[in-house]
Write an enzyme that holds these catalytic residues in place. Structure first.
Site, PDB file in Angstrom:
ATOM      1  N   ASP A  12       0.862  -1.190  -0.159  1.00 21.82           N
ATOM      2  CA  ASP A  12      -0.044   0.117   0.083  1.00 21.82           C
ATOM      3  C   ASP A  12       0.883   1.315  -0.012  1.00 21.82           C
ATOM      4  O   ASP A  12       2.103   1.181   0.539  1.00 21.82           O
ATOM      5  CB  ASP A  12      -0.778   0.057   1.447  1.00 21.82           C
ATOM      6  CG  ASP A  12      -2.296   0.695   0.932  1.00 21.82           C
ATOM      7  OD1 ASP A  12      -2.314   1.280  -0.081  1.00 21.82           O
ATOM      8  OD2 ASP A  12      -2.912   0.669   1.995  1.00 21.82           O
ATOM      9  N   ARG A  52     -10.884   2.284  -9.741  1.00 15.67           N
ATOM     10  CA  ARG A  52      -9.851   3.334  -9.940  1.00 15.67           C
ATOM     11  C   ARG A  52     -10.266   3.897 -11.219  1.00 15.67           C
ATOM     12  O   ARG A  52     -10.662   3.219 -12.056  1.00 15.67           O
ATOM     13  CB  ARG A  52      -8.385   2.665  -9.659  1.00 15.67           C
ATOM     14  CG  ARG A  52      -8.126   2.362  -8.135  1.00 15.67           C
ATOM     15  CD  ARG A  52      -6.794   2.250  -8.283  1.00 15.67           C
ATOM     16  NE  ARG A  52      -6.650   1.902  -6.618  1.00 15.67           N
ATOM     17  CZ  ARG A  52      -5.314   1.317  -5.953  1.00 15.67           C
ATOM     18  NH1 ARG A  52      -4.371   1.281  -6.938  1.00 15.67           N
ATOM     19  NH2 ARG A  52      -5.100   1.142  -4.743  1.00 15.67           N
ATOM     20  N   LEU A  56      11.518 -20.957  -4.026  1.00 17.86           N
ATOM     21  CA  LEU A  56      10.304 -19.808  -3.277  1.00 17.86           C
ATOM     22  C   LEU A  56       9.037 -19.819  -4.223  1.00 17.86           C
ATOM     23  O   LEU A  56       9.028 -19.845  -5.625  1.00 17.86           O
ATOM     24  CB  LEU A  56      10.668 -18.346  -3.417  1.00 17.86           C
ATOM     25  CG  LEU A  56       9.884 -17.249  -2.988  1.00 17.86           C
ATOM     26  CD1 LEU A  56       9.410 -17.267  -1.565  1.00 17.86           C
ATOM     27  CD2 LEU A  56      10.454 -15.989  -3.420  1.00 17.86           C
ATOM     28  N   HIS A  80       3.262   3.240  -8.745  1.00 18.90           N
ATOM     29  CA  HIS A  80       3.283   1.877  -9.110  1.00 18.90           C
ATOM     30  C   HIS A  80       4.413   1.337  -9.856  1.00 18.90           C
ATOM     31  O   HIS A  80       4.853   0.221  -9.475  1.00 18.90           O
ATOM     32  CB  HIS A  80       1.995   1.687 -10.205  1.00 18.90           C
ATOM     33  CG  HIS A  80       0.648   2.011  -9.464  1.00 18.90           C
ATOM     34  ND1 HIS A  80       0.259   1.698  -8.275  1.00 18.90           N
ATOM     35  CD2 HIS A  80      -0.489   2.719 -10.087  1.00 18.90           C
ATOM     36  CE1 HIS A  80      -1.018   2.170  -7.916  1.00 18.90           C
ATOM     37  NE2 HIS A  80      -1.210   2.975  -9.023  1.00 18.90           N
ATOM     38  N   SER A  83      -6.705  -5.713  -5.966  1.00 16.30           N
ATOM     39  CA  SER A  83      -8.046  -6.411  -5.032  1.00 16.30           C
ATOM     40  C   SER A  83      -9.339  -6.254  -6.027  1.00 16.30           C
ATOM     41  O   SER A  83      -9.249  -5.421  -6.961  1.00 16.30           O
ATOM     42  CB  SER A  83      -8.411  -5.562  -3.911  1.00 16.30           C
ATOM     43  OG  SER A  83      -8.640  -4.280  -3.980  1.00 16.30           O
ATOM     44  N   GLU A 112       0.950 -13.400  12.475  1.00 11.54           N
ATOM     45  CA  GLU A 112       1.590 -12.118  13.312  1.00 11.54           C
ATOM     46  C   GLU A 112       1.111 -11.045  12.122  1.00 11.54           C
ATOM     47  O   GLU A 112       1.528 -11.159  10.949  1.00 11.54           O
ATOM     48  CB  GLU A 112       3.038 -12.401  13.389  1.00 11.54           C
ATOM     49  CG  GLU A 112       3.322 -13.329  14.444  1.00 11.54           C
ATOM     50  CD  GLU A 112       2.785 -13.017  16.029  1.00 11.54           C
ATOM     51  OE1 GLU A 112       2.542 -13.887  16.661  1.00 11.54           O
ATOM     52  OE2 GLU A 112       2.469 -11.851  16.216  1.00 11.54           O
ATOM     53  N   ASN A 170       1.469   3.395  -2.959  1.00 10.68           N
ATOM     54  CA  ASN A 170       2.190   3.792  -3.982  1.00 10.68           C
ATOM     55  C   ASN A 170       1.581   5.045  -4.553  1.00 10.68           C
ATOM     56  O   ASN A 170       2.362   5.982  -4.918  1.00 10.68           O
ATOM     57  CB  ASN A 170       1.752   2.704  -5.158  1.00 10.68           C
ATOM     58  CG  ASN A 170       2.340   1.413  -4.679  1.00 10.68           C
ATOM     59  OD1 ASN A 170       3.453   1.133  -4.675  1.00 10.68           O
ATOM     60  ND2 ASN A 170       1.558   0.609  -4.060  1.00 10.68           N
TER      61      ASN A 170
HETATM   62  C1  LIG Z   1      -2.040  -6.271 -12.046  1.00 14.02           C
HETATM   63  C2  LIG Z   1      -1.713  -5.444 -10.737  1.00 14.02           C
HETATM   64  C3  LIG Z   1      -0.205  -5.422 -10.363  1.00 14.02           C
HETATM   65  C4  LIG Z   1       0.274  -4.191  -9.880  1.00 14.02           C
HETATM   66  C5  LIG Z   1       1.567  -4.104  -9.425  1.00 14.02           C
HETATM   67  N1  LIG Z   1       2.006  -2.988  -8.807  1.00 14.02           N
HETATM   68  C6  LIG Z   1       1.199  -2.144  -8.213  1.00 14.02           C
HETATM   69  C7  LIG Z   1       0.760  -2.244  -7.002  1.00 14.02           C
HETATM   70  C8  LIG Z   1       1.620  -2.225  -5.782  1.00 14.02           C
HETATM   71  C9  LIG Z   1       2.971  -2.079  -6.320  1.00 14.02           C
HETATM   72  C10 LIG Z   1       3.626  -2.963  -7.059  1.00 14.02           C
HETATM   73  C11 LIG Z   1       3.545  -2.788  -8.749  1.00 14.02           C
HETATM   74  N2  LIG Z   1       2.302  -5.140  -9.727  1.00 14.02           N
HETATM   75  N3  LIG Z   1       3.780  -5.634  -9.390  1.00 14.02           N
HETATM   76  C12 LIG Z   1       4.067  -6.759  -9.740  1.00 14.02           C
HETATM   77  C13 LIG Z   1       2.782  -7.350 -10.295  1.00 14.02           C
HETATM   78  C14 LIG Z   1       2.769  -8.633 -11.159  1.00 14.02           C
HETATM   79  C15 LIG Z   1       1.393  -9.390 -10.902  1.00 14.02           C
HETATM   80  C16 LIG Z   1       1.255 -10.566 -11.450  1.00 14.02           C
HETATM   81  C17 LIG Z   1       2.603 -11.048 -11.806  1.00 14.02           C
HETATM   82  F1  LIG Z   1       2.377 -12.512 -12.511  1.00 14.02           F
HETATM   83  C18 LIG Z   1       3.465 -10.414 -12.023  1.00 14.02           C
HETATM   84  C19 LIG Z   1       3.693  -9.078 -11.407  1.00 14.02           C
HETATM   85  C20 LIG Z   1       1.641  -6.400 -10.179  1.00 14.02           C
HETATM   86  N4  LIG Z   1       0.554  -6.377 -10.740  1.00 14.02           N
END
Ligand SMILES: CCc1cc(N2CCCCCC2)n2ncc(-c3ccc(F)cc3)c2n1
Length: 263
Positions: A43, A94, A154, A60, A88, A230, A45
Site C-alpha cells: 500500500d 480506480r 520460493l 506503481h 483487489s 502475526e 504507491n
Molecule cells: C495487476 C496489478 C499489479 C500491480 C503491481 N504493482 C502495483 C501495486 C503495488 C506495487 C507493485 C506494483 N504489480 N507488481 C507486480 C505485479 C505482478 C502481478 C502478477 C504477476 F504475475 C507478475 C507481476 C503487479 N500487478
C-alpha cells in the site's frame, strides 16, 4: 524532485549482488525462526507519487522495483512462500487509465525479471479470478506460470483480482455442488477440507502479514488464512519499503512469542 524524476526515468536497477553486510544480516536472521509464508499488502504507491508531484502510475512503477527487491530478499532468506496483494476486486473502481497501466505490469514483470525468476528457481502462482482480467494480462500470467511450473524454490503468489469474501463464497458454492453431486459428504467438512477449496489450497497459512503505508486494516485480504498470523503495520509507503525494512519486520517477528490463541 529532479532526483526522483531521474530515478523514475531510469527505470529498474540491475540486480545487485547482496553486499557483505546484507549477507551477514541474512545469515543472522537465518539462525532464528523464519516465517514459512509472508503475505504483504503493498500500500501507499499513489500517495508516494502524490507527495512528489508525480502521476499515480509513477508510484506503481516505483513499487514494481520494490516488488523485485523483496522477492530477492525473501528468496535469499529461504522464505518458502511470499504472497503479494497486487490488485483487489475493489481496485476496479480506480480511474480507467490507472487500471490500464496496472494491467500491463505482469507483462512488464515478465519482460524484466523472468530470467532472474528462473535463475532463482522461483515458482509463480496467481491467487484470484482470471475472469475480468484483460487478455494480455492473462497471457502474461499464463506465460509466467508455464515457465516456472517445474521450479521448486520460493513459491511466489500474486493475489490479483482477489477478494477474500468472494474467495470464501466461491468455496462454499463449490462445497455445496460437491455435496449435491455426492463427491463429498457434509460430515467430512472440517477446516482443513474447507481450506482446500480456497485459492491458497496446499499453501501453509501466512505466519506474518506486513502492510505498508500506515493503514491498520486487513482490507478483505486472506481473511480465513490470516486467523493466526502475526500482523505488522508500517508507516513506510511501499515504494520506500526495502530489503532492510523487510529484514526489520522479520526480526520483529522473531522477537514475538507465538501462542496460537493458547496462554
Ligand atoms: C495487476 C496489478 C499489479 C500491480 C503491481 N504493482 C502495483 C501495486 C503495488 C506495487 C507493485 C506494483 N504489480 N507488481 C507486480 C505485479 C505482478 C502481478 C502478477 C504477476 F504475475 C507478475 C507481476 C503487479 N500487478
Amino acid at each position: 524532485m529532479i532526483q526522483t524524476l531521474k530515478q523514475w526515468l531510469a527505470g529498474y536497477k540491475a540486480e545487485e549482488t547482496p553486499s557483505e553486510s546484507i549477507q551477514r544480516k541474512t545469515a543472522e536472521l537465518q539462525k532464528g525462526p523464519l516465517p514459512r509464508h509472508v503475505a504483504m499488502i503493498m500500500d501507499g504507491n499513489g500517495r508516494w507519487a502524490k507527495k512528489r508531484g508525480l502521476p499515480r502510475i509513477a508510484g506503481h512503477r516505483a513499487g514494481m522495483q520494490t516488488v523485485c527487491d523483496i522477492i530477492r530478499a525473501a528468496d535469499d532468506l529461504g522464505i518458502e512462500v511470499l504472497t503479494l496483494y497486487s490488485f483487489s476486486t475493489e481496485n476496479w473502481k480506480r480511474p480507467k487509465e490507472e487500471i490500464n497501466y496496472l494491467m500491463g505490469l505482469p507483462e512488464e514483470f515478465l519482460k524484466m525479471y523472468l530470467n532472474e525468476i528462473m535463475e532463482r528457481n522461483i515458482h509463480v502462482r496467481m491467487l484470484g479470478q482470471e475472469e475480468g482480467l484483460p487478455g494480455h494480462t492473462v497471457n502474461a500470467l499464463h506465460r509466467l506460470k508455464e515457465a516456472t511450473k517445474d521450479n521448486t524454490g520460493l513459491e511466489l503468489c500474486f493475489a490479483m483480482n482477489y477478494g477474500s469474501r468472494s474467495e470464501i463464497l466461491r468455496a462454499v458454492e463449490r462445497i455445496i455442488d460437491d455435496v449435491k453431486s455426492g463427491k463429498m459428504d457434509k460430515s467430512q467438512l472440517n477446516e482443513s477440507l474447507f481450506s482446500s477449496y480456497l485459492f491458497t489450497a496446499n499453501l501453509p497459512e501466512p505466519d506474518l502479514m506486513i502492510r505498508t503505508s500506515g493503514e491498520v486494516r486487513i482490507s478483505n485480504f486472506m481473511l480465513w488464512q490470516l486467523a493466526y498470523s502475526e500482523l505488522c503495520f508500517t508507516e513506510v509507503q511501499w515504494p520506500d519499503f526495502s530489503r532492510e525494512r523487510f529484514y526489520q519486520a522479520i526480526e520483529d517477528f522473531q522477537r514475538r512469542s507465538r501462542r496460537y490463541g493458547a496462554v
